[in-house]
Design a protein around this motif. Structure first.
Motif, PDB file in Angstrom:
ATOM      1  N   GLY C  14     -15.233  24.934  46.241  1.00 22.18           N
ATOM      2  CA  GLY C  14     -15.198  24.896  47.696  1.00 22.18           C
ATOM      3  C   GLY C  14     -13.812  25.258  48.188  1.00 22.18           C
ATOM      4  N   LEU C  15     -13.751  26.147  49.182  1.00 18.95           N
ATOM      5  CA  LEU C  15     -12.463  26.498  49.785  1.00 18.95           C
ATOM      6  C   LEU C  15     -12.461  25.926  51.193  1.00 18.95           C
ATOM      7  CD1 LEU C  15     -12.574  30.284  48.818  1.00 18.95           C
ATOM      8  CD2 LEU C  15     -11.686  28.394  47.451  1.00 18.95           C
ATOM      9  N   HIS C  16     -11.449  25.141  51.497  1.00 21.18           N
ATOM     10  CA  HIS C  16     -11.420  24.433  52.784  1.00 21.18           C
ATOM     11  C   HIS C  16     -10.175  24.784  53.564  1.00 21.18           C
ATOM     12  CE1 HIS C  16     -14.647  22.170  50.937  1.00 21.18           C
ATOM     13  NE2 HIS C  16     -13.845  21.943  49.909  1.00 21.18           N
ATOM     14  N   ALA C  17     -10.358  25.567  54.613  1.00 18.88           N
ATOM     15  CA  ALA C  17      -9.239  25.927  55.505  1.00 18.88           C
ATOM     16  C   ALA C  17      -8.031  26.413  54.716  1.00 18.88           C
ATOM     17  CB  ALA C  17      -8.863  24.738  56.384  1.00 18.88           C
ATOM     18  N   LEU C  18      -8.286  27.214  53.743  1.00 18.22           N
ATOM     19  CA  LEU C  18      -7.233  27.669  52.850  1.00 18.22           C
ATOM     20  C   LEU C  18      -6.333  28.690  53.549  1.00 18.22           C
ATOM     21  CD1 LEU C  18      -6.866  26.710  49.988  1.00 18.22           C
ATOM     22  CD2 LEU C  18      -8.112  28.699  49.192  1.00 18.22           C
ATOM     23  N   ARG C  19      -5.047  28.426  53.451  1.00 16.40           N
ATOM     24  CA  ARG C  19      -4.102  29.276  54.146  1.00 16.40           C
ATOM     25  C   ARG C  19      -2.914  29.541  53.230  1.00 16.40           C
ATOM     26  NH1 ARG C  19      -3.054  30.596  59.400  1.00 16.40           N
ATOM     27  NH2 ARG C  19      -0.853  30.832  59.928  1.00 16.40           N
ATOM     28  N   ARG C  20      -2.475  30.802  53.199  1.00 12.83           N
ATOM     29  CA  ARG C  20      -1.303  31.102  52.394  1.00 12.83           C
ATOM     30  C   ARG C  20      -0.444  32.125  53.125  1.00 12.83           C
ATOM     31  NH1 ARG C  20       2.327  29.768  48.172  1.00 12.83           N
ATOM     32  NH2 ARG C  20       3.754  31.451  48.594  1.00 12.83           N
ATOM     33  N   ARG C  21       0.802  31.755  53.265  1.00 12.59           N
ATOM     34  CA  ARG C  21       1.723  32.583  54.034  1.00 12.59           C
ATOM     35  C   ARG C  21       2.853  33.013  53.137  1.00 12.59           C
ATOM     36  NH1 ARG C  21       6.309  31.137  57.069  1.00 12.59           N
ATOM     37  NH2 ARG C  21       6.175  29.019  56.311  1.00 12.59           N
ATOM     38  N   PHE C  22       3.268  34.273  53.253  1.00 13.85           N
ATOM     39  CA  PHE C  22       4.460  34.741  52.543  1.00 13.85           C
ATOM     40  C   PHE C  22       5.446  35.190  53.609  1.00 13.85           C
ATOM     41  CE2 PHE C  22       2.909  34.789  48.255  1.00 13.85           C
ATOM     42  CZ  PHE C  22       1.552  35.039  48.360  1.00 13.85           C
ATOM     43  N   GLY C  23       6.396  34.341  53.954  1.00 11.43           N
ATOM     44  CA  GLY C  23       7.305  34.709  55.040  1.00 11.43           C
ATOM     45  C   GLY C  23       6.499  34.829  56.333  1.00 11.43           C
ATOM     46  N   THR C  24       6.527  36.007  56.954  1.00 15.65           N
ATOM     47  CA  THR C  24       5.755  36.172  58.189  1.00 15.65           C
ATOM     48  C   THR C  24       4.368  36.742  57.921  1.00 15.65           C
ATOM     49  OG1 THR C  24       6.816  38.296  58.447  1.00 15.65           O
ATOM     50  CG2 THR C  24       7.709  36.481  59.745  1.00 15.65           C
ATOM     51  N   HIS C  25       4.111  37.124  56.686  1.00 19.33           N
ATOM     52  CA  HIS C  25       2.823  37.726  56.371  1.00 19.33           C
ATOM     53  C   HIS C  25       1.825  36.662  55.952  1.00 19.33           C
ATOM     54  CE1 HIS C  25      -0.231  40.276  54.665  1.00 19.33           C
ATOM     55  NE2 HIS C  25      -0.063  39.740  53.485  1.00 19.33           N
ATOM     56  N   VAL C  26       0.684  36.627  56.626  1.00 17.37           N
ATOM     57  CA  VAL C  26      -0.339  35.640  56.277  1.00 17.37           C
ATOM     58  C   VAL C  26      -1.371  36.313  55.389  1.00 17.37           C
ATOM     59  CG1 VAL C  26      -2.064  34.046  57.147  1.00 17.37           C
ATOM     60  CG2 VAL C  26       0.008  34.474  58.456  1.00 17.37           C
ATOM     61  N   ALA C  27      -1.445  35.902  54.136  1.00 23.36           N
ATOM     62  CA  ALA C  27      -2.360  36.529  53.191  1.00 23.36           C
ATOM     63  C   ALA C  27      -3.765  35.938  53.272  1.00 23.36           C
ATOM     64  CB  ALA C  27      -1.810  36.392  51.775  1.00 23.36           C
ATOM     65  N   LEU C  28      -3.824  34.644  53.508  1.00 22.98           N
ATOM     66  CA  LEU C  28      -5.121  33.988  53.641  1.00 22.98           C
ATOM     67  C   LEU C  28      -5.118  33.169  54.919  1.00 22.98           C
ATOM     68  CD1 LEU C  28      -5.880  32.699  50.041  1.00 22.98           C
ATOM     69  CD2 LEU C  28      -6.968  34.579  51.235  1.00 22.98           C
ATOM     70  N   ARG C  29      -6.156  33.377  55.706  1.00 24.83           N
ATOM     71  CA  ARG C  29      -6.154  32.799  57.050  1.00 24.83           C
ATOM     72  C   ARG C  29      -7.322  31.843  57.198  1.00 24.83           C
ATOM     73  NH1 ARG C  29      -3.327  35.284  61.292  1.00 24.83           N
ATOM     74  NH2 ARG C  29      -2.828  37.152  60.106  1.00 24.83           N
ATOM     75  N   ASP C  30      -7.065  30.553  56.963  1.00 22.88           N
ATOM     76  CA  ASP C  30      -8.109  29.530  57.169  1.00 22.88           C
ATOM     77  C   ASP C  30      -9.438  29.925  56.541  1.00 22.88           C
ATOM     78  OD1 ASP C  30      -6.597  29.311  60.332  1.00 22.88           O
ATOM     79  OD2 ASP C  30      -6.336  27.939  58.658  1.00 22.88           O
ATOM     80  N   VAL C  31      -9.391  30.133  55.233  1.00 23.52           N
ATOM     81  CA  VAL C  31     -10.598  30.558  54.533  1.00 23.52           C
ATOM     82  C   VAL C  31     -11.464  29.359  54.201  1.00 23.52           C
ATOM     83  CG1 VAL C  31     -11.404  31.525  52.349  1.00 23.52           C
ATOM     84  CG2 VAL C  31      -9.530  32.609  53.586  1.00 23.52           C
ATOM     85  N   ASP C  32     -12.718  29.416  54.675  1.00 22.36           N
ATOM     86  CA  ASP C  32     -13.706  28.398  54.315  1.00 22.36           C
ATOM     87  C   ASP C  32     -14.829  29.102  53.592  1.00 22.36           C
ATOM     88  OD1 ASP C  32     -12.792  26.814  57.178  1.00 22.36           O
ATOM     89  OD2 ASP C  32     -13.218  25.634  55.375  1.00 22.36           O
ATOM     90  N   ALA C  33     -15.144  28.657  52.395  1.00 13.66           N
ATOM     91  CA  ALA C  33     -16.257  29.283  51.674  1.00 13.66           C
ATOM     92  C   ALA C  33     -16.717  28.370  50.563  1.00 13.66           C
ATOM     93  CB  ALA C  33     -15.827  30.627  51.108  1.00 13.66           C
ATOM     94  N   SER C  34     -17.911  28.646  50.075  1.00 18.36           N
ATOM     95  CA  SER C  34     -18.415  27.879  48.934  1.00 18.36           C
ATOM     96  C   SER C  34     -18.921  28.844  47.888  1.00 18.36           C
ATOM     97  CB  SER C  34     -19.538  26.952  49.397  1.00 18.36           C
ATOM     98  OG  SER C  34     -19.888  26.096  48.340  1.00 18.36           O
ATOM     99  N   LEU C  35     -18.314  28.773  46.709  1.00 17.83           N
ATOM    100  CA  LEU C  35     -18.712  29.647  45.622  1.00 17.83           C
ATOM    101  C   LEU C  35     -19.636  28.851  44.710  1.00 17.83           C
ATOM    102  CD1 LEU C  35     -16.127  30.880  46.869  1.00 17.83           C
ATOM    103  CD2 LEU C  35     -15.445  31.577  44.607  1.00 17.83           C
TER     104      LEU C  35
END
Lengths: 226, 232, 255
Positions: C14-35
Motif C-alpha cells: 500500500g502506498l499512502h500519500a507518498l511524496r518525495r522531493r529532491f530540492g525543488t523538484h517533486v518526483a512523487l506527488r502524494d501517491v496513493d495506490a494499492s499493489l
C-alpha cells in the motif's frame, strides 16, 4: 519564527559589535603594556578570544551534526552550517594573528606552538566540512557527509590536542613561548574577559542571522516545490 | 511479519566481505602492485635524496616508514570503493539484510591485511636498502605499526566510502584524513623511532596505549557512521 | 483506492500519500495506490514520471519526504533488515563483482542473506547459466550478466520482487528468457512490481497496471481492463493530456 530569529540575531550581533569595539578601545588605550613583549602583546586580546570562539563553534557543529544524523531534523543541519561558517572566520583570525604576533615578537612566523598547530588542523577540518557539503550531486547526502566529518573531527580533536602538546613536551622550543605571560594582572584579565564575551556574542549573532537565512532559503525551496 | 526469514550472522558477514575483497584483490592485484611499487620507489628516491655522510637513514627511518605507510595506504584504501562502484556492487550489498557495520568491519579487515602487508614490505625494503637495524624488539615494533595501521585503515575506509560518492572523488581523501592522522603519527613515529634506536619496550608503553585508543575510537566511529555514509 | 475488506489477503503493497522531493523538484506527488499481493503490477510512465524513485523507496534505498508504505495492511519500514530479507531487487545496474565467477557471486550474495545451504546449481540452471558457473563475470555479455543478476535476485526466495527496467539493453534471447522467468513468478505467493518503458512486454506480464506521469498516479486498474492493441494509444493519450494540462489536471484515476 523568522522574524524572531532575525531580531535575536541582530540583537546579539549589535551587542557583539559594541563589545568588540569596546574591547578594541581597551586594547589600544586602556590596558597596560605587558613588560616583556611590549606593545605587540596586545594582539593577545584578539587572538585568544578568537581561538576560544573557533573551538566552541566547532563543538556546536559537532553537536548539531549528531542531532541531525540522529533525528533527521534539517534545522540541526542549518545550525551546524551557520556555526561552521562563523567558526571558520574566527579560525582565520587566529591563524593570521598568531604568525603575525610570532614574527614581530619573536622573529619567526611559525614555531609549531601546540595551540596554533591545533588551530591549523581545526582549520583543515572546517575546510573538509565545507568542501564535502558541496561535493555531491545530492545535497541531502552532502549534508550527511558533512555531519560525519564534523562528528569524527570532534572526536579526534581532543586526541590531536593531547598529541601535539605531548610532542612539544618532548621537543621544547628554545624560544620559550609564553603568550599568556606568567600571570595576568587585573586590568589585563578584564580586557581579556570583555574580549571573550564580545566575540562570543558576535559569533552567536552572526550564527543566528546565518541560520535565519538558511531557514528562509529552505522555506522558499519548499514553496517552489509545492 | 508472520514468517521468519534467515538473518545473516554478524561475524559471517564480516568474514564474507573480507574474504570477497581479498579474493578480488588476489585476482586483479590492482591495488597491491601499485602500493608495493610505491614503497620500493620511495626507498629508491630516498636513497638519492639524502647525503648519507650527513644524515643516517637509521635516524629518519621511523618517520619515513609512517609517511610511506600513509601515502601508499591512501592509494590502496582510496581504491577500495572504486570496485564497489562498478556495476553498483555496493548498492546491491546494501539491499541485503547484512548489517552495515559488519560490512564496514569486513572492509576494514581486508584493508588492514593489505596495509599491514605493505608495512612488512616497507620494513623489508628499508632494511635491504639502508641496512636498517630493527632494534631489540622487532615484535613490539610490528605491534606498534599494526596498531597505527589499524586506526589509519579504520578512518581511511570510512572516508574512502564518503569520497567515493563525491564529485571530487579520491582527491578529497587526503584533505579529510590527514588532520585526523596527526595523533597516530606523533605517537607511532615516536614509539617506532625509540624501538629502532634499541630502546626498551617500557619506554613506548604510553604511546602504544594511545595508538590502541586511537584505533578503538576510529573503529567505533566508523562502525557507527558507515551506515549514514552509504545510504543514498 | 479503498481497502477491500472482504479479501484482506489480496492486499499487498500500500502506498499512502507518498511524496518525495529532491530540492525543488517533486518526483512523487502524494501517491496513493494499492499493489495487490501475489500478482504482477507493472508501473508505466514516461521519463521523469517518478517510477524509479518509487521503486527505490520500496526497496528501502531512499526515504520518502512524506507519506508511508504498508505491507499486508501493516505499516512498513522499507529500510529495515527484515524487509530487505524479503525483497529481491533487479535494476539495470547488475550489482555484480566482475572479477568473481558466477557461482562465487551467488555464493557471496547467499551469505549476505544468511542462507545456510543455497542451491546455487538450481539457481544458475533456472537462468541457463549453469554451464558458465565457474567463469568470471568480466567475460559475460550484458544479457548474461542480467540473467545472473536475476538469479541472484531470486536466490533467497523473496516475497516481493522489484524490477527496475530489467529489459534495458537485452538481446531478444535474454529478453525472452527474462519474460519466461517472470511469468513463473506469477504463482500467487509473490508480489511483483515491474517498472518498464516497454509497453508490450509490460502489459503482457501485468495483472495490474499503474501509470505515473510527473509523479502522480493517472491510471490504477487491473490489466484485464485493457486490450493489448488499444493500450499504447490509451497510454499516449493519458500522458499527452497530463503533460500539456500539467497545472490544471486533477489526478483522475478511473479505478
Amino acid at each position: 519564527m523568522k522574524a524572531r530569529t532575525g531580531w535575536l540575531g541582530i540583537g546579539l550581533a549589535v551587542l557583539g559589535v559594541t563589545g568588540s569595539v569596546a574591547t578594541l578601545w581597551m586594547v589600544f588605550f586602556w590596558v597596560p603594556t605587558e613588560a616583556r613583549q611590549g606593545v605587540i602583546q596586545r594582539i593577545f586580546y584578539l587572538h585568544v578570544p578568537s581561538a576560544w570562539v573557533a573551538f566552541m563553534a566547532f563543538g556546536i557543529v559537532a553537536f548539531a551534526s549528531a542531532v541531525y544524523l540522529w533525528l533527521g531534523d534539517e534545522r540541526a543541519d542549518m545550525a551546524a552550517l551557520a556555526a561552521a561558517e562563523g567558526g571558520m572566520v574566527f579560525t582565520a583570525i587566529v591563524l593570521t594573528s598568531g604568525p603575525l604576533w610570532g614574527k614581530i615578537a619573536w622573529g619567526t612566523y611559525w614555531t609549531w606552538e601546540p595551540r596554533l598547530t591545533l588551530t591549523l588542523l581545526l582549520g583543515f577540518i572546517y575546510l573538509g566540512y565545507m568542501m564535502v557539503r558541496n561535493a555531491t550531486d545530492s545535497p541531502e547526502r552532502g549534508k550527511r557527509f558533512a555531519a560525519v566529518v564534523g562528528i569524527v573531527g570532534a572526536i579526534n580533536i581532543p586526541l590531536i590536542h593531547m598529541s601535539v602538546y605531548w610532542f612539544r613536551s618532548l621537543h621544547p622550543d628554545p624560544v620559550v613561548l609564553k603568550p599568556d605571560g606568567p600571570t595576568l594582572d587585573g586590568d589585563m584579565l578584564t580586557t581579556l574577559m570583555i574580549g571573550l564575551l564580545s566575540f562570543t556574542l558576535l559569533f552567536f549573532g552572526l550564527m543566528t542571522l546565518r541560520y535565519g537565512v538558511e531557514r528562509a532559503r529552505h522555506t522558499l525551496e519548499l514553496r517552489e516545490s509545492a | 511479519m508472520s514468517d521468519e526469514r534467515a538473518v545473516p550472522g554478524w561475524l559471517s558477514v564480516v568474514a564474507a566481505v573480507a574474504g570477497k575483497d581479498l579474493r578480488i584483490e588476489f585476482r586483479t592485484r590492482s591495488r597491491s602492485f601499485t602500493m608495493a611499487g610505491f614503497v620500493v620507489l620511495v626507498g629508491v628516491l630516498f636513497n638519492f635524496s639524502i647525503d648519507q655522510a650527513l644524515v643516517r637513514p637509521q635516524d629518519i627511518a621511523s618517520g619515513l616508514t609512517w609517511i610511506t605507510l600513509i601515502l601508499s595506504g591512501l592509494i590502496g584504501v582510496g581504491r577500495t570503493f572504486a570496485i564497489e562502484k562498478e556495476d553498483g556492487a555496493m548498492s546491491g550489498l546494501l539491499l541485503t539484510p547484512a548489517p552495515r557495520d559488519a560490512i564496514y568491519i569486513g572492509k576494514v579487515v581486508a584493508n588492514f591485511i593489505l596495509v599491514f602487508g605493505i608495512v612488512l614490505l616497507t620494513l623489508g625494503v628499508f632494511g635491504l636498502f639502508f641496512r636498517l637495524d630493527y632494534g631489540n624488539h622487532p615484535g613490539t615494533l610490528l605491534l606498534v605499526l599494526g596498531a597505527g595501521a589499524l586506526g589509519f585503515v579504520a578512518l581511511a575506509t570510512l572516508f574512502g566510502a564518503l569520497t567515493a560518492s563525491t564529485t571530487l572523488g579520491e582527491s578529497l581523501l587526503p584533505i579529510l584524513l590527514f588532520p585526523l592522522l596527526v595523533p597516530m603519527v606523533v605517537y607511532g613515529a615516536s614509539a617506532s623511532g625509540r624501538l629502532l634506536a634499541g630502546r626498551p619496550v617500557a619506554e613506548v608503553a604510553g604511546q602504544g596505549r594511545m595508538l590502541a585508543a586511537f584505533a578503538v575510537l576510529a573503529l567505533g566511529a566508523g562502525a557507527a557512521l558507515f551506515g549514514q555514509i552509504v545510504e543514498e | 483506492m479503498t481497502d477491500d475488506t472482504s479479501r484482506p489477503s489480496s492486499e499487498g503493497l500500500g502506498l499512502h500519500a507518498l511524496r518525495r522531493r529532491f530540492g525543488t523538484h517533486v518526483a512523487l506527488r502524494d501517491v496513493d495506490a494499492s499493489l495487490p499481493a501475489g500478482l504482477i503490477t507493472t508501473v508505466f510512465g514516461p521519463n521523469g514520471a517518478g517510477k524509479s524513485t518509487l521503486l527505490r523507496i520500496l526497496a528501502g534505498s531512499l526515504r520518502p519526504t512524506a507519506g508511508s508504505v504498508s505491507w499486508r495492511g501493516e505499516k512498513l519500514d522499507p529500510r529495515s533488515a527484515d524487509w530487505r530479507s524479503r525483497i529481491g531487487v533487479l535494476s539495470h545496474a547488475t550489482h555484480l563483482y566482475a572479477p568473481l565467477g558466477a557461482r562465487e557471486n551467488l555464493a557471496f550474495h547467499a551469505r549476505m542473506h544468511g542462507l545456510e545451504a543455497p542451491d546455487l546449481d538450481a539457481a544458475l540452471e533456472r537462468v541457463d547459466l549453469l554451464s558458465r558457473a565457474e567463469d568470471r563475470v568480466s567475460g559475460f555479455s550484458r544479457g548474461m550478466r542480467q540473467r545472473l543478476a536475476l538469479a541472484r535476485t531470486l536466490l533467497h526466495d523473496p516475497d516481493v520482487v522489484l524490477l527496475d527496467e530489467p529489459f534495458t539493453g537485452l538481446d531478444s534471447h535474454a529478453a525472452r528468457l527474462l519474460e519466461g522467468v517472470l511469468r513463473t513468478l506469477r504463482d500467487g505467493r509473490r508480489t511483483v512490481v515491474l517498472v518498464t518503458h516497454a509497453l508490450g512486454e509490460g502489459l503482457a506480464l501485468a495483472d495490474h497496471v499503474l501509470l505515473l506521469v510527473r509523479g502522480s498516479v493517472r491510471l490504477d486498474a487491473p490489466a484485464s481492463d485493457f486490450e493489448v492493441d488499444g493500450f499504447a494509444e490509451r497510454y499516449h493519450g493519458i500522458v499527452d493530456a497530463a503533460e500539456t494540462g500539467l497545472a490544471a489536471t486533477a489526478s483522475g484515476s478511473p479505478a
